[in-house]
Write a protein that holds these residues in place. Structure first.
Motif, PDB file in Angstrom:
ATOM      1  N   GLY A 150       0.808  -1.202   0.000  1.00 18.73           N
ATOM      2  CA  GLY A 150       0.000   0.000   0.000  1.00 18.73           C
ATOM      3  C   GLY A 150       0.849   1.262   0.000  1.00 18.73           C
ATOM      4  O   GLY A 150       0.536   2.239  -0.704  1.00 18.73           O
ATOM      5  N   GLN A 151       1.918   1.258   0.776  1.00 10.64           N
ATOM      6  CA  GLN A 151       2.810   2.415   0.808  1.00 10.64           C
ATOM      7  C   GLN A 151       3.455   2.635  -0.550  1.00 10.64           C
ATOM      8  O   GLN A 151       3.558   3.774  -1.037  1.00 10.64           O
ATOM      9  CB  GLN A 151       3.864   2.209   1.897  1.00 10.64           C
ATOM     10  N   HIS A 152       3.877   1.542  -1.182  1.00  9.61           N
ATOM     11  CA  HIS A 152       4.453   1.642  -2.529  1.00  9.61           C
ATOM     12  C   HIS A 152       3.413   2.181  -3.508  1.00  9.61           C
ATOM     13  O   HIS A 152       3.689   3.094  -4.295  1.00  9.61           O
ATOM     14  CB  HIS A 152       4.940   0.254  -2.968  1.00  9.61           C
ATOM     15  N   ALA A 153       2.210   1.607  -3.458  1.00  5.58           N
ATOM     16  CA  ALA A 153       1.154   2.028  -4.378  1.00  5.58           C
ATOM     17  C   ALA A 153       0.828   3.507  -4.201  1.00  5.58           C
ATOM     18  O   ALA A 153       0.678   4.247  -5.182  1.00  5.58           O
ATOM     19  CB  ALA A 153      -0.088   1.171  -4.158  1.00  5.58           C
ATOM     20  N   GLU A 154       0.699   3.945  -2.951  1.00  2.00           N
ATOM     21  CA  GLU A 154       0.367   5.347  -2.692  1.00  2.00           C
ATOM     22  C   GLU A 154       1.412   6.276  -3.297  1.00  2.00           C
ATOM     23  O   GLU A 154       1.069   7.340  -3.855  1.00  2.00           O
ATOM     24  CB  GLU A 154       0.254   5.589  -1.192  1.00  2.00           C
ATOM     25  N   SER A 155       2.678   5.888  -3.218  1.00  6.04           N
ATOM     26  CA  SER A 155       3.749   6.732  -3.762  1.00  6.04           C
ATOM     27  C   SER A 155       3.665   6.838  -5.277  1.00  6.04           C
ATOM     28  O   SER A 155       4.235   7.767  -5.866  1.00  6.04           O
ATOM     29  CB  SER A 155       5.123   6.172  -3.357  1.00  6.04           C
ATOM     30  N   CYS A 156       2.940   5.886  -5.916  1.00  9.67           N
ATOM     31  CA  CYS A 156       2.786   5.885  -7.372  1.00  9.67           C
ATOM     32  C   CYS A 156       1.414   6.374  -7.820  1.00  9.67           C
ATOM     33  O   CYS A 156       1.114   6.350  -9.019  1.00  9.67           O
ATOM     34  CB  CYS A 156       2.992   4.465  -7.914  1.00  9.67           C
ATOM     35  N   GLY A 157       0.564   6.765  -6.879  1.00 12.45           N
ATOM     36  CA  GLY A 157      -0.777   7.199  -7.228  1.00 12.45           C
ATOM     37  C   GLY A 157      -1.698   6.069  -7.635  1.00 12.45           C
ATOM     38  O   GLY A 157      -2.616   6.257  -8.445  1.00 12.45           O
ATOM     39  N   ILE A 158      -1.478   4.882  -7.056  1.00  9.66           N
ATOM     40  CA  ILE A 158      -2.240   3.683  -7.412  1.00  9.66           C
ATOM     41  C   ILE A 158      -3.011   3.198  -6.195  1.00  9.66           C
ATOM     42  O   ILE A 158      -2.574   3.365  -5.053  1.00  9.66           O
ATOM     43  CB  ILE A 158      -1.281   2.576  -7.918  1.00  9.66           C
TER      44      ILE A 158
END
Length: 297
Positions: A150-158
């Motif tokens: 989730g943290q990775h996704a948030e950083s990519c706008g996903i």
């Protein structure tokens, strides 16, 4: 892309096939009236294509007028006892690929590979599959790894959606809400694929109750329907159905989800028969619901 499968008639993997093979299937999708496609990694793992082949995939989609709003993954659980670390790394690649291609949604799940009995069955859900362990340490690992994604996704706008599926930590509506609440990350939602549960040959929660509990947490949404027969003797039998004909009243379910804030894409699915044509009919049915909806405020 579920109707197409991951292997060709000669046994080759779609993953290793020439782009012309991908184009044949994607042309069928476009000819069925679709203007968007989820490649679904049971068909093609676009995150594991090299840059040149991924560019060819994108070019085929663009040429057919197909956008790619989401990527769904299947049977690559980040807590798999043998491949969990490998699948976690793969999940990060999926997020990176989604960011690279401007794809806004990714679906993950905790369901494992089909068992030999499931692979032999007419409908795989009639046989027992892999169960997530009743182990607090594994549960905490699952929460931790999804929060990491989730943290990775948030950083990519996903946005990530977690697929509801029997005998996993998302195996009931209440378990699903508990899990996503414990992850507690704004980029992590539920894929409220309640068809996965309605089809089970066992007692299940009422579909309307599942929607009521889970829709406030819903993200990218897989939708399908099943006929379900419950005999007074306790016998339960199910069979795939079009959205408008099965046990779940999808008009009611979708309208209620919209009232509760649902704002993500749908993925239409169907097992058996001409699954692509049934999926196209399901798409048109959803569009009629959306075009005629009245939302209480």
């Amino acid at each position: 892309m579920i109707p197409f499968g991951g292997r060709l008639p000669d046994g080759r993997l779609v993953q290793d096939a020439a782009p012309e093979i991908w184009a044949e299937s994607l042309t069928d999708v476009a000819d069925a009236g679709f203007d968007a496609v989820d490649p679904t990694d049971s068909w093609l793992r676009i995150a594991d294509l090299d840059l040149a082949r991924r560019a060819e995939f994108v070019s085929i989609c663009e040429g057919l007028g197909l956008s790619v709003p989401a990527i769904s993954t299947a049977r690559r659980s980040v807590i798999d006892p043998q491949h969990g670390d490998e699948y976690l790394a793969y999940s990060h690649r999926v997020i990176d690929t989604a960011a690279e291609l401007g794809i806004g949604h990714v679906s993950f799940g905790f369901f494992g590979p089909l068992s030999p009995k499931q692979m032999k069955a007419l409908w795989f859900w009639t046989e027992q599959g892999v169960q997530n362990p009743d182990d607090p340490d594994i549960y905490r690992l699952a929460v931790s790894r999804i929060r990491e994604l989730g943290q990775h996704a948030e950083s990519c706008g996903i946005r990530i959606s977690l697929e509801m599926y029997e005998d996993t930590y998302l195996g009931t509506a209440r378990d699903s809400v508990r899990f996503v609440t414990e992850v507690d990350h704004p980029a992590v939602k539920l894929n409220i694929d309640i068809g996965n549960l309605i089809r089970l040959h066992r007692p299940v929660e009422p579909w309307a109750e599942m929607i009521e509990l889970c829709a406030p947490y819903a993200g990218y949404w897989h939708v399908k329907n099943y006929y379900r027969i419950e005999d007074p003797s306790g016998l339960v039998m199910t069979h795939p159905a079009p959205l408008l004909g099965g046990t779940i009243n999808w008009r009611t379910a979708i309208r209620r989800a919209l009232e509760l804030g649902f704002d993500s894409p749908f993925l239409v699915e169907h097992y058996g028969g001409d699954g692509l044509s049934v999926s196209a009919a399901n798409r048109d049915y959803i569009r009629r619901i959306l075009s005629g909806r009245t939302i209480r405020t």
